[in-house]
Design a protein around this motif. Sequence first.
Motif, PDB file in Angstrom:
ATOM      1  N   UNK A 193       1.993   6.392  10.395  1.00 44.88           N
ATOM      2  CA  UNK A 193       1.574   7.366   9.378  1.00 44.88           C
ATOM      3  C   UNK A 193       0.944   8.598  10.021  1.00 44.88           C
ATOM      4  N   UNK A 194       0.295   8.407  11.156  1.00 45.12           N
ATOM      5  CA  UNK A 194      -0.249   9.583  11.867  1.00 45.12           C
ATOM      6  C   UNK A 194       0.879  10.454  12.417  1.00 45.12           C
ATOM      7  N   UNK A 195       1.941   9.775  12.884  1.00 47.26           N
ATOM      8  CA  UNK A 195       3.077  10.518  13.454  1.00 47.26           C
ATOM      9  C   UNK A 195       3.878  11.230  12.360  1.00 47.26           C
ATOM     10  N   UNK A 196       4.147  10.497  11.279  1.00 40.00           N
ATOM     11  CA  UNK A 196       4.993  11.033  10.210  1.00 40.00           C
ATOM     12  C   UNK A 196       4.286  10.939   8.859  1.00 40.00           C
ATOM     13  N   UNK A 197       3.251  11.746   8.668  1.00 44.04           N
ATOM     14  CA  UNK A 197       2.471  11.599   7.421  1.00 44.04           C
ATOM     15  C   UNK A 197       3.306  11.756   6.156  1.00 44.04           C
ATOM     16  N   UNK A 198       4.344  12.569   6.231  1.00 43.00           N
ATOM     17  CA  UNK A 198       5.143  12.791   5.014  1.00 43.00           C
ATOM     18  C   UNK A 198       5.866  11.534   4.566  1.00 43.00           C
ATOM     19  N   UNK A 199       6.039  10.569   5.487  1.00 38.98           N
ATOM     20  CA  UNK A 199       6.704   9.328   5.095  1.00 38.98           C
ATOM     21  C   UNK A 199       5.721   8.306   4.495  1.00 38.98           C
ATOM     22  N   UNK A 200       4.435   8.574   4.620  1.00 36.32           N
ATOM     23  CA  UNK A 200       3.437   7.594   4.167  1.00 36.32           C
ATOM     24  C   UNK A 200       2.424   8.223   3.211  1.00 36.32           C
ATOM     25  N   UNK A 201       2.885   8.958   2.206  1.00 41.13           N
ATOM     26  CA  UNK A 201       1.903   9.661   1.361  1.00 41.13           C
ATOM     27  C   UNK A 201       1.028   8.720   0.543  1.00 41.13           C
ATOM     28  N   UNK A 202       1.510   7.503   0.312  1.00 43.79           N
ATOM     29  CA  UNK A 202       0.767   6.596  -0.567  1.00 43.79           C
ATOM     30  C   UNK A 202       0.063   5.467   0.183  1.00 43.79           C
ATOM     31  N   UNK A 203       0.050   5.538   1.493  1.00 43.69           N
ATOM     32  CA  UNK A 203      -0.615   4.489   2.276  1.00 43.69           C
ATOM     33  C   UNK A 203      -2.132   4.583   2.057  1.00 43.69           C
ATOM     34  N   UNK A 204      -2.724   3.491   1.604  1.00 43.05           N
ATOM     35  CA  UNK A 204      -4.154   3.499   1.267  1.00 43.05           C
ATOM     36  C   UNK A 204      -4.939   2.691   2.299  1.00 43.05           C
ATOM     37  N   UNK A 205      -6.125   3.161   2.647  1.00 41.20           N
ATOM     38  CA  UNK A 205      -7.013   2.405   3.530  1.00 41.20           C
ATOM     39  C   UNK A 205      -8.416   2.388   2.942  1.00 41.20           C
ATOM     40  N   UNK A 206      -9.191   1.413   3.362  1.00 40.55           N
ATOM     41  CA  UNK A 206     -10.595   1.372   2.987  1.00 40.55           C
ATOM     42  C   UNK A 206     -11.355   2.202   4.005  1.00 40.55           C
ATOM     43  N   UNK A 207     -12.044   3.218   3.556  1.00 37.28           N
ATOM     44  CA  UNK A 207     -12.803   4.055   4.487  1.00 37.28           C
ATOM     45  C   UNK A 207     -14.180   3.431   4.673  1.00 37.28           C
ATOM     46  N   UNK A 208     -14.948   3.372   3.628  1.00 36.08           N
ATOM     47  CA  UNK A 208     -16.250   2.684   3.693  1.00 36.08           C
ATOM     48  C   UNK A 208     -16.518   2.147   2.297  1.00 36.08           C
ATOM     49  N   UNK A 209     -17.316   2.850   1.513  1.00 36.42           N
ATOM     50  CA  UNK A 209     -17.553   2.353   0.157  1.00 36.42           C
ATOM     51  C   UNK A 209     -16.432   2.722  -0.786  1.00 36.42           C
ATOM     52  N   UNK A 210     -15.358   3.242  -0.278  1.00 34.43           N
ATOM     53  CA  UNK A 210     -14.265   3.674  -1.132  1.00 34.43           C
ATOM     54  C   UNK A 210     -12.957   3.570  -0.370  1.00 34.43           C
ATOM     55  N   UNK A 211     -11.843   3.730  -1.081  1.00 37.59           N
ATOM     56  CA  UNK A 211     -10.527   3.768  -0.445  1.00 37.59           C
ATOM     57  C   UNK A 211      -9.983   5.193  -0.524  1.00 37.59           C
ATOM     58  N   UNK A 212      -9.043   5.506   0.350  1.00 36.69           N
ATOM     59  CA  UNK A 212      -8.417   6.832   0.319  1.00 36.69           C
ATOM     60  C   UNK A 212      -7.002   6.708   0.842  1.00 36.69           C
ATOM     61  N   UNK A 213      -6.185   7.677   0.455  1.00 38.49           N
ATOM     62  CA  UNK A 213      -4.870   7.734   1.075  1.00 38.49           C
ATOM     63  C   UNK A 213      -5.058   8.140   2.537  1.00 38.49           C
TER      64      UNK A 213
END
Lengths: 833, 122
Positions: free
Chosen positions: A792-812
Amino acid sequence: MAVTAESLKELEKKQAWWWIAEKKRSRRLDYLRKAVWKKGAIGGLYPAGLIVDLERPVLQTEKARELESSADPYVIKFAKILAHVLDNKTIFITDHSQLVGYLGSTPNTITWDPSLASILNHEVINDPQCLPEPLDDSLRTIKDIVNYWAGKSDLDKILPYMDLDDSMKILSGAIGWGVPLARGGYSGKDYEYIMTGKRAFEDIIAELDRRIDDAYAKAHEPSASKEISNLYDKINNWEAMKITLEAGIRYAKRYARLARIIAENFETDPARREELLKIARTCEHVPAKPPRDLQESLQYDLFIQLFSRNEAIEGAWPARPDYYHGPYYEKDVNVDRVLTEEEALDLVGEFLIRAYEVSQYKPKWSREGLQGIEGTWVWTLGGVKPDGSDACNGMTIALLKAARLVRVSNPTFAFRWHPKVSDEVMRECFECIRQGLGYPSMRNDPVLVANAMHWHGHPIEEARTWVHQACMSPAPTTKHGFQPMRMANATANTAKIIEYVFTSGYDNIVNMQIGAETPPVETFKSYEEFFQAWVTQMKHVFSLVVRPVNRGRMLAPTLTPRPFLSAVSERSVESGLDVNDPSISRGNAWITAFTWVENIDSLAAVKKLVFDEKKYTLAELKEALANNWEGREEMRLDFVRNAPKWGNDDDYVDSIMLDCLREAAKFSRELKCPSGNSWPILPENVSGNIHYANVVGALPNGRRLGDALYDGGISPGPGLDKKGPTAVLNSCAKIDHITHGRAFLLNQRLSPTQMAGEKGYQLCKAYMKTWADLGIDHVQFNCVSDETLRAAQRDPEKYPELIVRVAGYSAHFVDISRKTQDNIIQRTVQGLA
Amino acid sequence: MARMSRDEYAKASGVFGVKPGAGSAVEDLDKVPERPCGLCKHCLEVAWSSDGRGSCNVLKEGSDITCDPPVFVLEGKNGYMMRLLTDASRCTYYERNEFIDKDGFECSDPVFRRFIRQLRDK
């Protein structure tokens, strides 16, 4: 590609959950999910295509000008301005939607409230990205608005009454996060009053009328007293509340009219025409009257949230949607059978999408600290009822299923785990985690109910109603227990505590004396002396962030009232006092302790390498830190590699964590909020660990200026937990999660391969059992492989909906800065055995 | 240290930096001088907001680079508060920064980042 079991299996193998969601969700949800504008800032800037909405500030300013010569007291003027906005703002209905209402005039707008803070208004003028074209026209309008509100905004009104020295230190950006404003923070709601179906706006208006009539009669009896004098203020407050409720009803009826006009004049599809008529009937009914079905219940809730956000910038969304909407879900789906599960999922999924699109222009510190999202919309699921029985219901499952279908990064869920939760519900939670949403975070309900009683004296029945006030802190939803405003200002960048021990409180990054003037560090002869300096700095920093909040809270009822929030709060309707008046609140304050664990690892490093092994002197260390370890790389690596680190079940460093927490807990009892209650600490970070990376100097744990700080509240440093997940849990379990603080955020990463299938669920279940048995209050998981994240770092346009937990919240993942992305990848992937 | 009056403190510290009389007039916010403080390497944008405030890493509280002749105070505790668009043409300590990029979020060190629209293309 046709949706076949094979194609879904193939996608599952690739962990391409976002494509699976697209194929599984209904056409309506698919349209709505794709039509919604993403509002969270990318890194620190708003995404391209979003624009600042000038309609609302123009309406606000024109009404404020008109009212300047009015004899109305401020609270009534304020209510009239809010009503003017609701009566005149542009409204629209998105195709295929069944729920209506938005803050801005078009779906791609970010609303801006110029009455809040002149500082924020200047950020709008300076915004490099999202001012509407043509720019010259926009700037002319914006400057007129900014000029009008200069000196009149809430912050301008409050600051002359604040301690300017404290204010200056907060505004330096080094230690605090936020402003002490009642209309800018996290607002809880009195859901037990407003969301139980017993009353709605018309009932409250009738109650207000009775109270105004009674007070008016009493105020004109042949008598005089302090109580009678107070009645005049109460009458004003009640009248202001009534103005906002009536405006809310009118606003809903505008939507009813619009839906009916479209249905009767323009819509050609009979099915959609019927949906529009249903919207019309819904908006004719709520919020005036209590909801009768699921759609009305969700619409009612959405209206309340939107009105409250028209009144204030709300950085959080405390809610318990399964508990309050659950009865309507059960009735519609299981009793009356007027909705199929799929139809209900459409409504629930859209409810998540409508929340996802809410946006209010926020300052840079907020955008950077909450990269990728608009605010911490952490909705609470599960838990127990006031009588202690399981509160989970069909709506709990529907919300968890809908989350996997719409995959929004905001709102996220936090699940109140307790021993009576069914396996069916736990599997749904697991499925969300396994599918990489990063939520729900898991909360230990029995521990947190006890914690709420311990710290703030909430009675057990009230404590059991708790919701997340923001990311982590529990707050009841009851008359005296709910928290109308948690000002983000009480957030401390605590890595500064250990930094200031070495600089005698002088902040070399922002060129100010911020901390306490403790003696030069090189004069300390023992670890105990050194630690006492840390305690002194801790007390100084915590006091500094708490004092302005206390002051702001005390000034709020007069200078920055909230008539709408008061109108939906039993205690204000009953008393005639503004909802923020401390005298009618039990108090539920907490200090968010960002970047906490750096203190522990730094203290351990100093204890071991300076005092125990005497390899270095404090003078040498002070110089190395002042020079950002330059020319001392070998020494720095010694502090990284050869000092014990938190999270490895090592008593040497774990006992330091306990010492620090005990000192903080003791001081928390001395710090009092205006309601007379305590200020416990709550270690967590959101993405403050990245935001603050640039303003925290070199530290004895080997960190350099600019390096990302640790990500969690009690999570070990990324890659520094070398002994596996059990050791992490054992370290965390040494903390008393009831008496040492309000809550403790623990991030963990799991291997998606290991989480696959039934075996994965059983492993997770065993882990959760250990976690619960150890009495740890929180844990949340990232379950996305390094391979996927790097792709996703290499090709962000292919992973627009990839979600991760940052800390108290999640983000794309693609919406957070590279530094935050790297920090998440660095976290240790825990193998469960 | 002798206590200052609230008004003196407010002016010296810039805590009310955006109020009329104490800071730039709104009309001036699009006038970018030839040598704005925001392009100087000694300027630290206040991390808290992007309302256009900063502090100087060299000059201390009590300095005033806008008067003629300018006042340079090099000793003291707190940094000199200024605005990113303050005209630094009289400041002898001015050193224009070489920006490595202008992307407001990739370059996350505030020393090297200028977040405001007016400096975007400078």
